[in-house]
Design a protein around this motif. Sequence first.
Motif, short mmCIF file in Angstrom:
data_model
loop_
_atom_site.label_atom_id
_atom_site.label_comp_id
_atom_site.label_asym_id
_atom_site.label_seq_id
_atom_site.Cartn_x
_atom_site.Cartn_y
_atom_site.Cartn_z
N SER A 1 0.81 -1.22 0.00
CA SER A 1 0.00 0.00 0.00
C SER A 1 0.84 1.27 0.00
O SER A 1 2.00 1.27 0.42
CB SER A 1 -0.93 0.01 1.22
OG SER A 1 -0.16 0.19 2.39
N HIS A 2 0.21 2.35 -0.45
CA HIS A 2 0.89 3.64 -0.48
C HIS A 2 1.20 4.16 0.92
O HIS A 2 2.14 4.94 1.11
CB HIS A 2 0.04 4.66 -1.25
CG HIS A 2 -1.24 5.02 -0.55
ND1 HIS A 2 -1.33 6.03 0.39
CD2 HIS A 2 -2.49 4.51 -0.66
CE1 HIS A 2 -2.57 6.12 0.82
NE2 HIS A 2 -3.30 5.21 0.21
N GLU B 1 0.87 0.22 -4.73
CA GLU B 1 0.28 1.55 -4.85
C GLU B 1 1.36 2.60 -4.67
O GLU B 1 1.90 2.75 -3.58
CB GLU B 1 -0.80 1.75 -3.78
CG GLU B 1 -1.99 0.82 -3.90
CD GLU B 1 -2.98 1.01 -2.76
OE1 GLU B 1 -4.10 0.51 -2.89
OE2 GLU B 1 -2.62 1.65 -1.76
N VAL B 2 1.66 3.30 -5.74
CA VAL B 2 2.69 4.34 -5.68
C VAL B 2 2.02 5.67 -5.98
O VAL B 2 1.73 5.98 -7.14
CB VAL B 2 3.83 4.08 -6.68
CG1 VAL B 2 4.92 5.12 -6.52
CG2 VAL B 2 4.40 2.68 -6.48
N VAL B 3 1.75 6.45 -4.95
CA VAL B 3 1.08 7.74 -5.14
C VAL B 3 2.12 8.83 -5.38
O VAL B 3 3.30 8.69 -5.02
CB VAL B 3 0.21 8.10 -3.91
CG1 VAL B 3 -0.89 7.09 -3.72
CG2 VAL B 3 1.07 8.22 -2.65
N TYR C 1 9.57 10.26 -6.08
CA TYR C 1 10.24 10.04 -4.80
C TYR C 1 11.67 10.55 -4.94
O TYR C 1 12.56 9.83 -5.42
CB TYR C 1 10.19 8.56 -4.43
CG TYR C 1 8.81 8.09 -4.04
CD1 TYR C 1 8.49 7.78 -2.73
CD2 TYR C 1 7.80 7.98 -5.00
CE1 TYR C 1 7.22 7.37 -2.37
CE2 TYR C 1 6.52 7.56 -4.66
CZ TYR C 1 6.24 7.27 -3.34
OH TYR C 1 4.96 6.87 -2.99
N ASN D 1 4.37 7.03 -10.85
CA ASN D 1 4.74 8.03 -9.84
C ASN D 1 6.06 7.75 -9.13
O ASN D 1 6.49 8.54 -8.30
CB ASN D 1 3.63 8.16 -8.79
CG ASN D 1 2.38 8.82 -9.35
OD1 ASN D 1 2.48 9.81 -10.08
ND2 ASN D 1 1.22 8.26 -9.04
N THR E 1 4.94 5.80 1.90
CA THR E 1 5.00 7.23 2.23
C THR E 1 5.17 7.52 3.72
O THR E 1 4.92 8.63 4.16
CB THR E 1 3.74 7.95 1.71
OG1 THR E 1 2.58 7.31 2.27
CG2 THR E 1 3.67 7.93 0.20
#
Length: 415
Positions: free
Chosen positions: A267-268, A290-292, A322, A318, A272
Motif C-alpha cells: 500500500s501507499h 500503490e505508488v502515489v 520520490y 509516480n 510514504t
Amino acid sequence: MAAIIQPSLSSLLLMFLFLLLVVPSSVLSATLRSDIQALESIIRSIDPSSISPSSYLSTWDFSEDPCEGSGTFLGVTCSFPLENTTNRVTEIDLDDDGYEGFLSDEVGNLTELTVLSLNKNRFRGPIPETVFQLKKLTKLSLSENFFTGDITPGITWLKELKTIDLSKNSIAGEIPPRISSLRSLTHLILSNNHLDGRIPPLNGLWKLQALELGNNHLSGTLPKLPPSLRTLSLCYNSLAGRISPLHRLKHLVSLDVSQNRFSGTISHQILTFPEISHINVSFNQFISIEVVQVTGIESRLRILDAEGNQLQGHLPLNLPTYGNLKDINLRSNKFSGDIPRIYGKRLENNSWRSLYLENNYLTGLLPEEFLRLSKQIRGSLSNNCLHCPKNVRICKGVQKAKSQCTNAMQVEGLE
C-alpha cells in the motif's frame, strides 16, 4: 566533679590496630566474595586453550581483587560505593576472541549485574536459568554463539531489560507470549535461530524501536506491533496474509519482510511513511503496488526492493516523484507495457543508481535517455520484450519472444 579522662595517643593506636584485625575485610571496600567466586566459575567453564594471551580473560588474575587490583580485569565493570561497603560486579562485556565453553550457572550470583554481553564467541549449551535471576539486568546480548534450548518464560522476570540480542545461535521453540510484559524493552533481536510458531502480540512493548526476527521458522499472520518501531525485520520466515497491520508503524525507517508468503497489495501508506528509507518486500506473493505522487512532500525512501512477486500492470508512473529514491529492484514480476518516459528523466538528473527490471513483460522502445546515459546506472532490462540495443549496457542478455509478452497481457486482461 569527676575529671574527664582523655585517651592517650598510644591507646588510640591500639584501638585502630584492633579494628584492623577484628573488622571483616569486606567492610574495607573489597569485592564481595560471592562475586569473585562467580567470576572464577565463569572462567573455569571455558576451555583454557581458547583463551589467547591478548584476550580479555587472560587479564583475570585472581591473586588480586577483580575491582581494585592493579591488574585490571578487562571486560568487568564494578560499582565503588562511597561508604565502607563491598564493591560489586555490575557489567561483564567480553571481547570476541572465540572463547569456547559453557556459561556457568554461578553467573546468577552476580545480583548487581546490569550488562551481560558475550557476543561473537563459541559458548554452547542452554542459557542457564540462573541468568533470569539477575533482576537488574538491562542488556542481555549473547549473539553469534552456539547457545541451544529455548527462550524460557523466565526471561519475563527481567523487568529492567532494554536490549535482548540472542541472534545467530541455535535457539528453538516459540517466542514466549508474555515477553510483551517487558515494558522497558527497546531492542528485541532474535534473528538467525530456529524459532517457530506464531509471533505473539507485541503492542505492549510501547518503547520498542527494533524488532528483528528474520531467518527463523515463524508462521501465521502479522501480530499487533508497537507503533514506536523504527526497524522491523521479519525476512526468511513463513509468514502469510496481508501487511495492512504495518500501516500504524509511522516511525519506521527500515522494513524487511522479504522471503515470506505475504499477499495482496503493497500500500501507499507504507511507501510514504515520513521516515522510511529502506523497503524490502521481495519474494512474496504481492499482486499490486500503490505508488502515489509525492511531489511537494519530502520522501526519504532510498531503496525499494520488490523483486520476485506477482506485481501486474504498468510500471508505477509516480515512482520518479520520490526524490531521494536511489535503488529500485522490480525484477521477476509481471509488469507489462512501455517503460515510462519519466524514468528516463530520472537518469538524466543522475538521481537513480540502480534500476533492475529484467524478467518482466515490458515492451516497446526505451526512453531516449536510456540510450545516452545507461553507463550512469547499474541494472538490467533483459528477459522482457523490449527493443533493447546490444550496445546499451543494461540491455545485455536475451529478450523474450514478443508473443510471450502479448499472451501475458491478454491473460492479465482476462484476470
